[in-house]
Design a protein around this motif. Structure first.
Motif, mmCIF file in Angstrom:
data_model
loop_
_atom_site.group_PDB
_atom_site.id
_atom_site.type_symbol
_atom_site.label_atom_id
_atom_site.label_comp_id
_atom_site.label_asym_id
_atom_site.label_seq_id
_atom_site.Cartn_x
_atom_site.Cartn_y
_atom_site.Cartn_z
ATOM 1 N N ALA A 108 0.655 -1.225 0.048
ATOM 2 C CA ALA A 108 -0.230 0.066 0.165
ATOM 3 C C ALA A 108 1.138 1.154 0.396
ATOM 4 C CB ALA A 108 -0.947 0.085 1.101
ATOM 5 N N GLY A 109 0.393 2.292 -0.263
ATOM 6 C CA GLY A 109 1.334 3.842 -0.066
ATOM 7 C C GLY A 109 0.366 4.118 -0.815
ATOM 8 N N GLY A 110 0.718 6.224 -0.875
ATOM 9 C CA GLY A 110 -0.425 7.319 -1.270
ATOM 10 C C GLY A 110 0.128 7.166 -2.500
ATOM 11 N N ALA A 111 -1.632 7.396 -2.987
ATOM 12 C CA ALA A 111 -2.124 6.713 -4.654
ATOM 13 C C ALA A 111 -3.133 8.424 -4.941
ATOM 14 C CB ALA A 111 -2.825 6.173 -5.014
ATOM 15 N N LEU A 112 -3.446 8.439 -5.938
ATOM 16 C CA LEU A 112 -4.240 9.378 -6.525
ATOM 17 C C LEU A 112 -5.234 8.522 -7.663
ATOM 18 C CD1 LEU A 112 -2.663 12.112 -8.325
ATOM 19 C CD2 LEU A 112 -4.069 12.596 -6.183
ATOM 20 N N GLY A 113 -6.560 8.991 -7.850
ATOM 21 C CA GLY A 113 -7.529 8.073 -7.872
ATOM 22 C C GLY A 113 -8.732 8.554 -8.651
ATOM 23 N N GLU A 114 -9.650 8.382 -9.684
ATOM 24 C CA GLU A 114 -10.349 8.899 -10.028
ATOM 25 C C GLU A 114 -11.588 7.834 -9.713
ATOM 26 O OE1 GLU A 114 -10.531 8.560 -14.151
ATOM 27 O OE2 GLU A 114 -9.096 10.119 -14.682
ATOM 28 N N GLY A 171 -4.840 5.962 0.338
ATOM 29 C CA GLY A 171 -3.891 5.337 0.171
ATOM 30 C C GLY A 171 -3.231 4.009 0.710
ATOM 31 N N ALA A 172 -4.206 3.442 -0.893
ATOM 32 C CA ALA A 172 -4.068 2.343 -0.794
ATOM 33 C C ALA A 172 -3.738 1.777 -2.593
ATOM 34 C CB ALA A 172 -5.968 1.611 -0.833
#
Length: 337
Positions: free
Chosen positions: A80-86, A105-106
């Motif tokens: 897991a880690g910091g992410a951007l998404g739609e 954070g997934a």
């Protein structure tokens, strides 16, 4: 809404590494795509962040270390880690709608199920590296921990990393008169000066690091942001001016050590110099001041920050290996699709 795939990919820890991680310590698994519950949103990841700090989560004995702000991973666990998404699917009344850009954070997976209450829309026009980078950590450390003042001389021990690559910009906009970077890569010196805003850069290698700092900052150092520890922190203490403020925000000398679990970073300091020069030395986490993140974005005022993008989730494990090896400048983002 376009049809959803039946499966999605995620990166899992295959085995706990002995020493520095290798790409073979991870697997890219294809798993069924689950639909969200009434409290969850389904998010299609557009970028996720790769950081060397992952090593602390995957090494042997991680369970026994107090204070590490990351979940411990065991073989078979998804990373897991910091992410951007739609947002793809959002529950009614959540304030979210399909197409919204959100941070979660997934990371290290193509699709994520995230509690909708943890999400809020972000400005899609903002550089992804601003959303996912660690520039606000430098800003928070300078403003909350170091108490930066106009005219200060600032030294950043690890200038090429996700924090250091934007620390000069933060220091300059907060009034620093001179900003000196430190790096183990002489090849990145020009990029740090021309692209990141450093006035001078000292490199680790032949010659005395103390002498190099003295030449780069003849009047001494007022503020030090230390992300490395070890010899670089020791040299910064020797170069400190009376009343200097040294803030430790990382320990890469231990984190990236080829042997051991990466959770110890011993250093030998001259405490007599700390005493005589009334130097303040403290550890700091920007997580204590989350409001600083928006302040940092306001201070940036649309500026871009250096970063590196790796295309394809299957290349994320090697991106981690290359990040630890210091092959990139700035934060490293993976674009999974």
């Amino acid at each position: 809404m376009s049809a959803l795939p039946a499966t999605t990919r995620e990166v899992r820890l295959a085995r706990r590494p002995a020493g520095l991680p290798r790409s073979s310590d991870f697997d890219v698994a294809e798993v069924p795509l689950s639909l969200p519950t009434a409290e969850q949103a389904l998010v299609r990841t557009t970028y996720f962040r790769v950081t060397a700090s992952l090593r602390m989560m995957i090494g042997e004995g991680a369970e026994s270390v107090e204070g590490v702000p990351f979940p411990v991973l065991r073989p078979g666990d998804p990373v897991a880690g910091g992410a951007l998404g739609e947002v793809v699917i959002a529950p009614e009344g959540s304030g979210l709608k399909p197409g919204d850009l959100v941070a979660h954070g997934a990371g290290w997976r193509e699709y994520a199920l995230v509690p909708a209450a943890e999400l809020s829309p972000l400005d899609p026009a903002t550089d992804p590296a601003v959303h996912l980078g660690h520039g606000w950590t430098a800003y928070a450390a300078l403003t909350r921990a170091a108490g930066i003042r106009p005219g200060d001389t600032v030294h950043v021990t690890g200038a090429t990393g996700a924090i250091g690559s934007v620390a000069a910009l933060a220091a300059r906009r907060l009034g620093a008169a001179r900003v000196v970077g430190g790096t183990g890569s002489a090849a990145k010196t020009e990029a740090l000066i021309s692209g990141c805003g450093y006035d001078a850069v000292v490199t680790v290698g032949s010659g005395s690091l103390t002498d190099k700092l003295a030449a780069a900052a003849p009047g001494g150092l007022d503020v030090v942001l230390d992300t490395v520890g070890g010899d670089r922190l020791a040299a910064a203490v020797r170069a400190a001016r009376t009343g200097a403020r040294i803030v430790v925000i990382g320990a890469l000398s231990g984190q990236l050590a080829p042997n051991g679990p990466g959770r110890s970073a011993p250093v030998s300091l001259d405490s007599f110099r700390l005493l005589l020069k009334k130097v303040t030395l403290r550890g700091y986490s920007a997580d204590d001041h989350p409001e600083a993140e928006q302040e940092w974005r306001d201070l940036l005022d649309g500026a871009t920050v250096p970063h590196h993008v790796v295309a394809g989730i299957e290349h994320a494990p090697q991106a981690l290996v290359d990040t630890i090896a210091g092959r990139y400048l700035g934060p490293v983002l993976v674009k999974p699709f």
